[in-house]
Write a protein that holds these residues in place. Structure first.
Motif, short mmCIF file in Angstrom:
data_model
loop_
_atom_site.label_atom_id
_atom_site.label_comp_id
_atom_site.label_asym_id
_atom_site.label_seq_id
_atom_site.Cartn_x
_atom_site.Cartn_y
_atom_site.Cartn_z
N LEU A 291 -7.50 0.81 5.01
CA LEU A 291 -8.33 -0.15 4.29
C LEU A 291 -7.46 -1.22 3.63
CD1 LEU A 291 -11.00 -1.11 2.94
CD2 LEU A 291 -10.41 0.43 1.07
N CYS A 292 -6.45 -0.79 2.91
CA CYS A 292 -5.63 -1.74 2.16
C CYS A 292 -4.79 -2.63 3.05
CB CYS A 292 -4.75 -0.99 1.16
SG CYS A 292 -5.68 -0.24 -0.19
N THR A 293 -4.48 -2.18 4.25
CA THR A 293 -3.71 -3.04 5.15
C THR A 293 -4.59 -4.00 5.93
OG1 THR A 293 -3.72 -1.33 6.86
CG2 THR A 293 -1.81 -1.41 5.41
N THR A 294 -5.88 -3.71 6.05
CA THR A 294 -6.76 -4.60 6.83
C THR A 294 -7.62 -5.51 5.96
OG1 THR A 294 -8.45 -2.88 6.98
CG2 THR A 294 -6.91 -3.06 8.81
N THR B 108 0.83 -1.21 0.00
CA THR B 108 0.00 0.00 0.00
C THR B 108 0.86 1.25 0.00
OG1 THR B 108 -1.67 -1.19 1.28
CG2 THR B 108 -1.86 1.20 1.19
N GLN B 109 1.85 1.29 0.87
CA GLN B 109 2.71 2.47 0.93
C GLN B 109 3.46 2.68 -0.38
OE1 GLN B 109 5.05 1.57 4.40
NE2 GLN B 109 3.57 2.53 5.79
N ARG B 110 3.96 1.62 -0.95
CA ARG B 110 4.70 1.75 -2.20
C ARG B 110 3.76 2.16 -3.34
NH1 ARG B 110 8.68 -2.90 -3.94
NH2 ARG B 110 9.53 -2.36 -1.90
N ALA B 111 2.56 1.62 -3.37
CA ALA B 111 1.61 2.00 -4.43
C ALA B 111 1.21 3.47 -4.29
CB ALA B 111 0.37 1.11 -4.38
N LEU B 112 1.02 3.93 -3.06
CA LEU B 112 0.70 5.35 -2.85
C LEU B 112 1.85 6.24 -3.31
CD1 LEU B 112 -1.09 5.34 0.62
CD2 LEU B 112 -2.08 6.06 -1.56
N GLU B 113 3.07 5.83 -3.04
CA GLU B 113 4.24 6.63 -3.42
C GLU B 113 4.48 6.61 -4.92
OE1 GLU B 113 7.42 4.89 -1.21
OE2 GLU B 113 6.68 5.65 0.71
N GLU B 114 4.26 5.47 -5.56
CA GLU B 114 4.61 5.31 -6.97
C GLU B 114 3.54 5.81 -7.93
OE1 GLU B 114 5.53 1.20 -7.50
OE2 GLU B 114 7.46 1.35 -6.46
N THR B 115 2.34 6.03 -7.44
CA THR B 115 1.26 6.45 -8.33
C THR B 115 1.39 7.94 -8.60
OG1 THR B 115 -0.17 4.73 -7.43
CG2 THR B 115 -1.22 6.49 -8.68
N LYS B 116 1.73 8.26 -9.83
CA LYS B 116 1.87 9.67 -10.22
C LYS B 116 0.48 10.27 -10.41
CE LYS B 116 6.30 9.06 -12.42
NZ LYS B 116 7.08 9.13 -13.64
N GLY B 117 0.33 11.48 -9.95
CA GLY B 117 -0.93 12.19 -10.13
C GLY B 117 -1.96 11.93 -9.04
N VAL C 156 -15.40 -3.46 7.31
CA VAL C 156 -14.22 -2.64 7.02
C VAL C 156 -14.48 -1.76 5.80
CG1 VAL C 156 -11.83 -2.74 6.19
CG2 VAL C 156 -12.53 -4.16 8.10
N LEU C 157 -15.05 -2.34 4.76
CA LEU C 157 -15.34 -1.58 3.55
C LEU C 157 -16.41 -0.51 3.80
CD1 LEU C 157 -15.24 -4.50 1.00
CD2 LEU C 157 -13.73 -2.52 1.00
#
Length: 169
Positions: A112-115, A89-98, A127-128
């Motif tokens: 959400l993504c971690t649970t 999740t952290q990497r996807a948040l960092e790598e997503t441009k825009g 959770v959702l």
């Protein structure tokens, strides 16, 4: 003639800056709505198909657009590569441009993504649902607090440009 061109350039630069800041607000609001839609898609797919989490995220990525779609695609690929949910999740948040979600919405997505994927179907639905409610409240708060500010940025940029043109004329 040069003064007119200079005045237009000053007005365009200042107005463009204000309008750009205003458009950034609307982009964030659109991404919040898309993220909420993606959560609803994941919830529906989970209840009807019971697909694994990476497939749910890829399906949600196909149904939304822009940076939110890219985020869910990246997240699914990172999960399939074997990364833990938190790291993915952290990497996807960092790598997503825009992707420019407000900080409270980023926290909702991170939680959400971690649970998700840890509980039974009822737990996943709770959770959702909770994440959806928190995103709705973030949308309402963001709209209530930032919409007047966004309009002010646009007006302030244009009027500052006009003031500079008058000052230098």
């Amino acid at each position: 003639m040069i003064k007119i061109i200079g005045a237009l350039l000053i007005l365009g630069a200042a107005g463009g800056f204000g309008i750009g800041k205003s458009m950034q607000f609307f982009r964030q609001l659109q991404q919040l709505h898309q993220m909420l839609g993606a959560i609803e898609i994941i919830k529906c797919e989970l209840n009807y198909t019971l697909r694994p989490l990476p497939q749910l995220c890829l399906h949600a990525a196909q149904r939304v657009s822009g940076a939110v779609s890219t985020f869910f695609s990246n997240y699914a690929k990172l999960l399939e590569s074997g990364l833990p949910r938190t790291t993915a999740t952290q990497r996807a948040l960092e790598e997503t441009k825009g992707l420019s979600l407000p900080s409270d919405a980023q926290m909702v997505v991170l939680e959400l993504c971690t649970t998700i994927g840890r509980y039974d179907l009822d737990g996943e639905n709770r959770v959702l649902q909770l994440s959806g409610q928190r995103l709705r409240s973030a949308i309402e708060r963001y709209d209530r607090e930032k919409r007047p500010l966004a309009k002010s940025y646009a007006v302030l940029g244009v009027t500052t440009g006009l003031a500079l043109v008058i000052l230098f004329a």
